[in-house]
Design an enzyme around this catalytic site. Structure first.
Site, PDB file in Angstrom:
ATOM      1  N   SER A 150    -119.936 -66.891  34.633  1.00 29.59           N
ATOM      2  CA  SER A 150    -120.458 -65.798  35.449  1.00 29.59           C
ATOM      3  C   SER A 150    -121.316 -64.874  34.567  1.00 29.59           C
ATOM      4  O   SER A 150    -122.242 -65.351  33.914  1.00 29.59           O
ATOM      5  CB  SER A 150    -119.296 -65.063  36.123  1.00 29.59           C
ATOM      6  OG  SER A 150    -119.755 -64.232  37.162  1.00 29.59           O
ATOM      7  N   ASP A 294    -118.799 -72.732  44.878  1.00 25.05           N
ATOM      8  CA  ASP A 294    -119.083 -71.588  44.011  1.00 25.05           C
ATOM      9  C   ASP A 294    -120.013 -70.582  44.699  1.00 25.05           C
ATOM     10  O   ASP A 294    -120.736 -70.913  45.645  1.00 25.05           O
ATOM     11  CB  ASP A 294    -119.746 -72.105  42.730  1.00 25.05           C
ATOM     12  CG  ASP A 294    -119.756 -71.109  41.589  1.00 25.05           C
ATOM     13  OD1 ASP A 294    -119.295 -69.963  41.779  1.00 25.05           O
ATOM     14  OD2 ASP A 294    -120.233 -71.481  40.500  1.00 25.05           O
ATOM     15  N   HIS A 321    -115.906 -70.383  42.062  1.00 23.91           N
ATOM     16  CA  HIS A 321    -116.419 -69.652  40.909  1.00 23.91           C
ATOM     17  C   HIS A 321    -115.471 -69.752  39.706  1.00 23.91           C
ATOM     18  O   HIS A 321    -115.922 -69.865  38.564  1.00 23.91           O
ATOM     19  CB  HIS A 321    -116.651 -68.195  41.286  1.00 23.91           C
ATOM     20  CG  HIS A 321    -117.579 -67.463  40.374  1.00 23.91           C
ATOM     21  ND1 HIS A 321    -118.822 -67.940  40.028  1.00 23.91           N
ATOM     22  CD2 HIS A 321    -117.458 -66.272  39.719  1.00 23.91           C
ATOM     23  CE1 HIS A 321    -119.426 -67.095  39.218  1.00 23.91           C
ATOM     24  NE2 HIS A 321    -118.621 -66.071  38.999  1.00 23.91           N
TER      25      HIS A 321
END
Length: 350
Positions: A150, A294, A321
């Site tokens: 991320s 995701d 994610h």
């Protein structure tokens, strides 16, 4: 009788020599938990590293697990402003493979200093922070890997674009190379999958800047995060993830990312970030990890693997994610194979 004694003697010699051979074949495993020659044996692997910034010197928290002279993986957490706790499941996989890894709370995050100065929250300064951490840990291109997920993936890409000469390998986990394209994916692909009534309610609160409304977080977690952040009911989320969210630094998070994972909102500093045109300059072995559910487009993650010069793509068909949790076996099998292939000199892109 003499033949019997001779037979058992030979068998004992063979077994003993085989044990000795195994011991010689795997010295890294034998010494994996030996901290006797390390300065932080006293602290159990924890090292507070001083970081020089334009606003003074601060300390960041790191904790090294294991001992491997050729594989040292620095874990760059997401957020921004979250914590190393996102990665605690790595304890279930890396030690068994003798992989050394370093937990790390970036400046502003829970175990590290938390200066109240928004001018510190820039990509450029975070890159220099990672470089200072690398130097303090004694890692170099013979052993240094970074894994960023991320926001950590943004930081990993930015670091590699400036300092790839210091890397042995790069892992970009669940992060696209363009925030405008990430926003488009959230709004054009993921948003229409939501219940229209819930989506309308969320969009109205965002339009009114009503982010402090408890209903906003409640709806976001229940109807979006459980689909695209971690695909489990909230009551089944790992304690480490709940603790990580509890420890978030909202000042850093909102300044750089905005109020939610539902795209970059407001005037967040990352909203125009894009390094797509620069990725082709990366030559370091790179693993790009994408997941079916995701918040990031898995096709974009596949594109990253093809755009860099020595890339490999790992797809997690059941993941979102945080695919290190909801598609764990796929995630770690592919990640460990990448690390071992680069380490053994057998890495092939693809």
């Amino acid at each position: 009788m003499k033949l019997k004694i001779l037979f058992y003697s030979l068998l004992s010699i063979l077994l003993f020599s085989n044990c000795e051979q195994k011991k010689e074949e795997d010295p890294i495993k034998a010494n994996y938990l030996d901290y006797s020659k390390r300065e932080y044996q006293y602290t159990g692997g924890v090292k507070m590293i001083p970081i020089t910034t334009p606003k003074g010197t601060f300390k960041v928290w790191t904790k090294t697990v294991g001992n491997n002279p050729t594989i040292k993986v620095l874990l760059l957490h997401g957020g921004p402003g979250l914590t190393h706790e996102l990665y605690e499941c790595f304890d279930g996989y890396f030690p068994n493979e003798s992989i050394e890894y370093i937990y790390y709370d970036q400046l502003g995050s829970y175990y590290s200093d938390q200066p109240n100065d928004d001018s510190l929250w820039t990509n450029e300064r975070f890159v220099e922070e990672v470089e200072q951490v690398r130097i303090a840990l004694g890692a170099d291109s013979s052993n240094f890997y970074i894994l960023g997920q991320s926001w950590g993936g943004i930081l990993a890409m930015e670091y590699a674009l400036k300092y790839q000469k210091n890397l042995k390998g790069l892992i970009i986990s669940n992060m696209m190379a363009s925030i405008p394209e990430y926003n488009a994916y959230a709004q054009e692909v993921l948003a229409p999958q939501m219940d229209p009534k819930i989506l309308k309610e969320l969009q109205q609160m965002e339009k009114n800047n009503d982010f402090d409304n408890p209903k906003y977080s409640e709806l976001l977690f229940k109807y979006y995060y459980t689909e695209h952040i971690l695909r489990k009911p909230l009551e089944e989320w790992p304690e480490s993830i709940n603790r990580c969210f509890k420890h978030i630094n909202p000042n850093v998070y909102v300044f750089m990312q905005g109020h939610s994972e539902f795209g970059i909102t407001g005037n967040a500093s990352l909203k125009n970030w894009d390094v797509k045109d620069r990725l082709k300059t990366l030559t370091v072995p790179t693993l790009s990890i994408g997941s079916k559910y995701d918040t990031m487009d898995p096709e974009h993650m596949k594109w990253i693997a093809n755009e860099v010069q020595n890339g490999r793509f790992l797809f997690c068909p059941n993941g979102s994610h945080l695919s290190q949790y909801d598609d764990q076996k796929t995630y770690f099998n592919g990640l460990i194979k990448f690390l071992k292939d680069v380490d053994n000199g057998t890495f092939k892109k693809g």
